[in-house]
Design a protein around this motif. Structure first.
Motif, PDB file in Angstrom:
ATOM      1  N   LEU A 148       0.815  -1.223   0.000  1.00 43.44           N
ATOM      2  CA  LEU A 148       0.000   0.000   0.000  1.00 43.44           C
ATOM      3  C   LEU A 148       0.847   1.270   0.000  1.00 43.44           C
ATOM      4  CD1 LEU A 148      -2.676  -1.144   2.594  1.00 43.44           C
ATOM      5  CD2 LEU A 148      -3.051  -0.810   0.146  1.00 43.44           C
ATOM      6  N   GLY A 149       2.166   1.104  -0.100  1.00 43.98           N
ATOM      7  CA  GLY A 149       3.034   2.274  -0.151  1.00 43.98           C
ATOM      8  C   GLY A 149       3.742   2.598   1.145  1.00 43.98           C
ATOM      9  N   TRP A 150       3.689   1.677   2.113  1.00 42.46           N
ATOM     10  CA  TRP A 150       4.384   1.874   3.390  1.00 42.46           C
ATOM     11  C   TRP A 150       5.888   1.953   3.139  1.00 42.46           C
ATOM     12  CZ3 TRP A 150       2.792   3.291   8.001  1.00 42.46           C
ATOM     13  CH2 TRP A 150       3.541   3.021   9.145  1.00 42.46           C
ATOM     14  N   SER A 151       6.555   2.888   3.814  1.00 42.80           N
ATOM     15  CA  SER A 151       7.981   3.110   3.575  1.00 42.80           C
ATOM     16  C   SER A 151       8.661   3.511   4.880  1.00 42.80           C
ATOM     17  CB  SER A 151       8.163   4.218   2.529  1.00 42.80           C
ATOM     18  OG  SER A 151       7.771   5.476   3.072  1.00 42.80           O
ATOM     19  N   PRO A 152       9.992   3.556   4.903  1.00 46.49           N
ATOM     20  CA  PRO A 152      10.706   3.987   6.115  1.00 46.49           C
ATOM     21  C   PRO A 152      10.264   5.370   6.601  1.00 46.49           C
ATOM     22  CG  PRO A 152      12.232   2.954   4.599  1.00 46.49           C
ATOM     23  CD  PRO A 152      10.923   3.057   3.874  1.00 46.49           C
TER      24      PRO A 152
ATOM     25  N   LYS B 166       3.726   1.969  -5.698  1.00 47.28           N
ATOM     26  CA  LYS B 166       3.767   3.405  -5.977  1.00 47.28           C
ATOM     27  C   LYS B 166       2.341   3.928  -6.168  1.00 47.28           C
ATOM     28  CE  LYS B 166       8.243   3.654  -5.921  1.00 47.28           C
ATOM     29  NZ  LYS B 166       8.940   4.380  -4.830  1.00 47.28           N
ATOM     30  N   THR B 167       2.129   5.184  -5.786  1.00 49.63           N
ATOM     31  CA  THR B 167       0.792   5.776  -5.843  1.00 49.63           C
ATOM     32  C   THR B 167       0.757   6.915  -6.850  1.00 49.63           C
ATOM     33  OG1 THR B 167       0.402   5.248  -3.505  1.00 49.63           O
ATOM     34  CG2 THR B 167      -1.033   6.893  -4.506  1.00 49.63           C
ATOM     35  N   ALA B 168      -0.251   6.888  -7.709  1.00 52.75           N
ATOM     36  CA  ALA B 168      -0.490   7.971  -8.661  1.00 52.75           C
ATOM     37  C   ALA B 168      -1.899   8.504  -8.432  1.00 52.75           C
ATOM     38  CB  ALA B 168      -0.345   7.471 -10.096  1.00 52.75           C
ATOM     39  N   VAL B 169      -2.092   9.779  -8.696  1.00 50.08           N
ATOM     40  CA  VAL B 169      -3.432  10.360  -8.634  1.00 50.08           C
ATOM     41  C   VAL B 169      -3.785  10.876 -10.017  1.00 50.08           C
ATOM     42  CG1 VAL B 169      -2.510  12.609  -7.845  1.00 50.08           C
ATOM     43  CG2 VAL B 169      -4.940  12.093  -7.546  1.00 50.08           C
ATOM     44  N   PHE B 170      -5.020  10.605 -10.455  1.00 46.22           N
ATOM     45  CA  PHE B 170      -5.532  11.127 -11.715  1.00 46.22           C
ATOM     46  C   PHE B 170      -6.275  12.434 -11.432  1.00 46.22           C
ATOM     47  CE2 PHE B 170      -6.116   6.783 -14.080  1.00 46.22           C
ATOM     48  CZ  PHE B 170      -4.739   6.688 -14.183  1.00 46.22           C
ATOM     49  N   ILE B 171      -5.881  13.505 -12.101  1.00 42.88           N
ATOM     50  CA  ILE B 171      -6.615  14.764 -12.011  1.00 42.88           C
ATOM     51  C   ILE B 171      -6.867  15.284 -13.418  1.00 42.88           C
ATOM     52  CG2 ILE B 171      -5.643  15.363  -9.758  1.00 42.88           C
ATOM     53  CD1 ILE B 171      -3.897  17.452 -11.210  1.00 42.88           C
TER      54      ILE B 171
ATOM     55  N   CYS C 297      -5.608  15.040  -1.974  1.00 40.95           N
ATOM     56  CA  CYS C 297      -5.147  13.703  -1.601  1.00 40.95           C
ATOM     57  C   CYS C 297      -3.708  13.813  -1.127  1.00 40.95           C
ATOM     58  CB  CYS C 297      -5.278  12.718  -2.766  1.00 40.95           C
ATOM     59  SG  CYS C 297      -4.302  13.187  -4.210  1.00 40.95           S
ATOM     60  N   ALA C 298      -3.175  12.705  -0.603  1.00 38.00           N
ATOM     61  CA  ALA C 298      -1.846  12.779   0.000  1.00 38.00           C
ATOM     62  C   ALA C 298      -1.018  11.539  -0.311  1.00 38.00           C
ATOM     63  CB  ALA C 298      -1.987  12.943   1.515  1.00 38.00           C
ATOM     64  N   ASN C 299       0.291  11.721  -0.173  1.00 36.16           N
ATOM     65  CA  ASN C 299       1.272  10.621  -0.256  1.00 36.16           C
ATOM     66  C   ASN C 299       1.279   9.920  -1.606  1.00 36.16           C
ATOM     67  OD1 ASN C 299       2.069  11.057   2.477  1.00 36.16           O
ATOM     68  ND2 ASN C 299       0.229   9.964   3.142  1.00 36.16           N
ATOM     69  N   MET C 300       1.171  10.710  -2.664  1.00 35.69           N
ATOM     70  CA  MET C 300       1.269  10.130  -4.008  1.00 35.69           C
ATOM     71  C   MET C 300       2.689  10.368  -4.544  1.00 35.69           C
ATOM     72  SD  MET C 300      -0.405  13.135  -3.791  1.00 35.69           S
ATOM     73  CE  MET C 300       0.370  14.728  -4.074  1.00 35.69           C
ATOM     74  N   ASP C 301       3.133   9.466  -5.403  1.00 36.44           N
ATOM     75  CA  ASP C 301       4.444   9.584  -6.037  1.00 36.44           C
ATOM     76  C   ASP C 301       4.368  10.339  -7.357  1.00 36.44           C
ATOM     77  OD1 ASP C 301       6.167   7.655  -4.274  1.00 36.44           O
ATOM     78  OD2 ASP C 301       4.327   6.544  -4.706  1.00 36.44           O
ATOM     79  N   THR C 302       3.212  10.224  -8.034  1.00 38.71           N
ATOM     80  CA  THR C 302       3.036  10.837  -9.349  1.00 38.71           C
ATOM     81  C   THR C 302       1.677  11.502  -9.434  1.00 38.71           C
ATOM     82  OG1 THR C 302       4.337   9.009 -10.289  1.00 38.71           O
ATOM     83  CG2 THR C 302       3.182  10.441 -11.842  1.00 38.71           C
ATOM     84  N   VAL C 303       1.649  12.705  -9.984  1.00 36.53           N
ATOM     85  CA  VAL C 303       0.384  13.379 -10.298  1.00 36.53           C
ATOM     86  C   VAL C 303       0.189  13.279 -11.805  1.00 36.53           C
ATOM     87  CG1 VAL C 303      -0.903  15.550 -10.290  1.00 36.53           C
ATOM     88  CG2 VAL C 303       0.579  14.975  -8.364  1.00 36.53           C
ATOM     89  N   ILE C 304      -0.839  12.535 -12.213  1.00 37.77           N
ATOM     90  CA  ILE C 304      -1.090  12.303 -13.637  1.00 37.77           C
ATOM     91  C   ILE C 304      -2.226  13.208 -14.094  1.00 37.77           C
ATOM     92  CG2 ILE C 304      -1.756  10.601 -15.378  1.00 37.77           C
ATOM     93  CD1 ILE C 304      -0.466   8.455 -13.679  1.00 37.77           C
ATOM     94  N   ILE C 305      -1.892  14.156 -14.945  1.00 39.01           N
ATOM     95  CA  ILE C 305      -2.863  15.104 -15.484  1.00 39.01           C
ATOM     96  C   ILE C 305      -3.468  14.489 -16.731  1.00 39.01           C
ATOM     97  CG2 ILE C 305      -3.179  17.436 -16.407  1.00 39.01           C
ATOM     98  CD1 ILE C 305      -0.465  18.059 -14.825  1.00 39.01           C
ATOM     99  N   VAL C 306      -4.757  14.171 -16.664  1.00 37.50           N
ATOM    100  CA  VAL C 306      -5.421  13.449 -17.752  1.00 37.50           C
ATOM    101  C   VAL C 306      -6.259  14.418 -18.576  1.00 37.50           C
ATOM    102  CG1 VAL C 306      -7.005  11.584 -18.365  1.00 37.50           C
ATOM    103  CG2 VAL C 306      -5.501  11.348 -16.364  1.00 37.50           C
TER     104      VAL C 306
ATOM    105  N   LEU D 240      -4.069  -1.694  -8.581  1.00 35.32           N
ATOM    106  CA  LEU D 240      -4.064  -2.298  -9.914  1.00 35.32           C
ATOM    107  C   LEU D 240      -3.519  -3.726  -9.857  1.00 35.32           C
ATOM    108  CD1 LEU D 240      -2.668   0.706 -12.018  1.00 35.32           C
ATOM    109  CD2 LEU D 240      -5.042   0.186 -11.415  1.00 35.32           C
ATOM    110  N   PRO D 241      -3.814  -4.527 -10.877  1.00 33.63           N
ATOM    111  CA  PRO D 241      -3.293  -5.903 -10.918  1.00 33.63           C
ATOM    112  C   PRO D 241      -1.770  -5.976 -10.835  1.00 33.63           C
ATOM    113  CG  PRO D 241      -5.035  -5.636 -12.532  1.00 33.63           C
ATOM    114  CD  PRO D 241      -4.751  -4.269 -11.989  1.00 33.63           C
ATOM    115  N   ASN D 242      -1.068  -4.953 -11.323  1.00 39.01           N
ATOM    116  CA  ASN D 242       0.400  -4.976 -11.278  1.00 39.01           C
ATOM    117  C   ASN D 242       0.948  -4.526  -9.925  1.00 39.01           C
ATOM    118  OD1 ASN D 242       0.019  -2.185 -11.306  1.00 39.01           O
ATOM    119  ND2 ASN D 242       1.639  -1.809 -12.818  1.00 39.01           N
ATOM    120  N   GLY D 243       0.056  -4.156  -8.976  1.00 38.73           N
ATOM    121  CA  GLY D 243       0.495  -3.722  -7.650  1.00 38.73           C
ATOM    122  C   GLY D 243       0.607  -2.227  -7.498  1.00 38.73           C
ATOM    123  N   GLY D 244       0.408  -1.469  -8.582  1.00 42.36           N
ATOM    124  CA  GLY D 244       0.398  -0.016  -8.497  1.00 42.36           C
ATOM    125  C   GLY D 244      -0.897   0.480  -7.861  1.00 42.36           C
ATOM    126  N   ILE D 245      -0.887   1.712  -7.393  1.00 43.64           N
ATOM    127  CA  ILE D 245      -2.038   2.286  -6.699  1.00 43.64           C
ATOM    128  C   ILE D 245      -2.458   3.567  -7.401  1.00 43.64           C
ATOM    129  CG2 ILE D 245      -2.887   3.196  -4.491  1.00 43.64           C
ATOM    130  CD1 ILE D 245      -0.439   1.622  -3.233  1.00 43.64           C
TER     131      ILE D 245
END
Length: 358
Positions: free
Chosen positions: A6-10, A195-200, A109-118, A244-249
């Motif tokens: 789920l993206g847990w990290s140090p 890894k977490t991405a957000v769609f905006i 939203c919070a704790n995303m690695d990528t902001v995907i502008i769609v 996602l099926p590949n483990g991405g969020i």
């Protein structure tokens, strides 16, 4: 499911030590509904509510938990219901100014690695709008990416792609089709396991359809797009996290009708890197790039190095951000008010002298 997926990290593990002593366990907020939440963790998904103390703190500072936050929870003794005792520090956060006349930050939203502008090729695509989204994205602390969907409906999509690449300086731009699957391999590589991405983006760009394609099923309902206006219906009503099926969020968000900036001026150094670099050559360090002599930006505008639409969007965003900075600093507000009082007084004196001289 392990929390690492789920993206847990140090970063979060270190922050959690304080709560761990109280017997709390970590979980991630996958959906937020004001005072009630859906959380995901090693026990799967379950509902949770804020403790009275935390709810009072949130009401006092106006900062409620959002989708993507990591929470520290315990069990209520009698009902075993999940109780949120605290929210761990955010590594990144996507924010905008709250719609309306008020002055407040709205965390999306919070704790995303990528902001995907769609965006979509069948919309009235405007590169200037991409620049506004990019300012929000850069200010979040995450990495921005632009995805143009529905390339299957435009024969000239490559020209629009090139135009968008010029506007999105230093940012990858992908052309995909959720309908045919073209280009989705590159997008899946970006949303890597854990890894977490957000769609905006605006409604109608196909964010939810894209998510459905990536997830291999109907994660959410999709709405039709009006064929004449290219305006979509807001089929996503909440910010929801999907694995996602590949483990991405992916965090999907409702279409944003208003893109109210919430950023500092440093974000413009990424969205408008070319103009900021050119501005180093201005004669005055506090140049407004509008009418000063020796302005390198105005010179670049005149010789065509900088396009007018790009320049005007930079000036507009810069003014918005500086206005926000003045609102957030009471001293600057007071100084600004005094300055305009002096200007008004001087203007009245000039008008009075003019009348006396007639």
């Amino acid at each position: 499911m392990t929390i690492d997926r789920l993206g847990w990290s140090p970063f979060f593990r270190d922050s959690f030590e304080l709560f761990k002593r109280d017997g709390a366990y970590p979980a991630r907020i996958s959906r937020a509904y004001y005072n009630s939440f859906t959380i995901a963790g090693e026990n799967g998904e379950e509902n949770a509510v804020l403790t009275g103390k935390l709810r009072a703190e949130c009401e006092a500072n106006g900062d409620y938990p959002v989708t993507g936050d990591w929470a520290a929870l315990t069990r209520e003794q009698n009902t075993h219901a999940a109780l949120v005792h605290g929210i761990l520090p955010r590594r990144t956060k996507l924010s905008r100014k709250s719609p309306g006349k008020g002055f407040a930050e709205q965390v999306i939203c919070a704790n995303m690695d990528t902001v995907i502008i769609v965006g979509a090729f069948d919309l009235e695509w405007n590169p200037r709008r991409v620049e506004r989204y990019l300012t929000l994205a850069w200010n979040s602390g995450a990495e921005p990416l632009v995805v143009l969907n529905k390339r299957d409906v435009r024969g000239d999509w490559e020209a629009l792609l090139a135009e968008t690449e010029c506007a999105a300086t230093g940012v990858n731009v992908l052309a995909v089709s959720a309908e045919t699957g073209d280009g989705l391999d590159a997008l899946e590589r970006v949303i890597a396991p854990g890894k977490t991405a957000v769609f905006i983006g605006s409604s109608g760009g196909g964010k939810t359809t894209l998510l459905n394609r990536l997830s291999g099923g109907a994660a959410m309902a999709t709405g039709e797009v009006h064929t004449k206006t290219s305006q979509g219906r807001h089929t996503t009503s909440t910010r929801e996290m999907t694995i996602l099926p590949n483990g991405g969020i992916v965090i999907d968000t409702p279409g944003l009708r208003e893109i109210e900036l919430w950023a500092d001026e440093s974000a413009l150094g990424n969205s408008f890197a070319d103009i900021v670099e050119i501005a180093r050559g201005c004669r005055f360090s506090d140049c407004s790039h509008t009418n000063e002599p020796g302005c390198a930006v105005m010179a670049a505008l005149e010789d065509g190095t900088v396009k007018r639409g790009h320049y005007e969007n930079y000036i507009k965003q810069r003014r918005e951000i500086r206005y926000l900075e003045r609102l957030s600093d009471t001293n600057l507000m007071r100084e600004d008010k005094e300055k305009w009082k002096k200007i008004g007084k001087l203007q009245r004196e000039i008008e009075k002298r003019g009348k006396e001289g007639r």
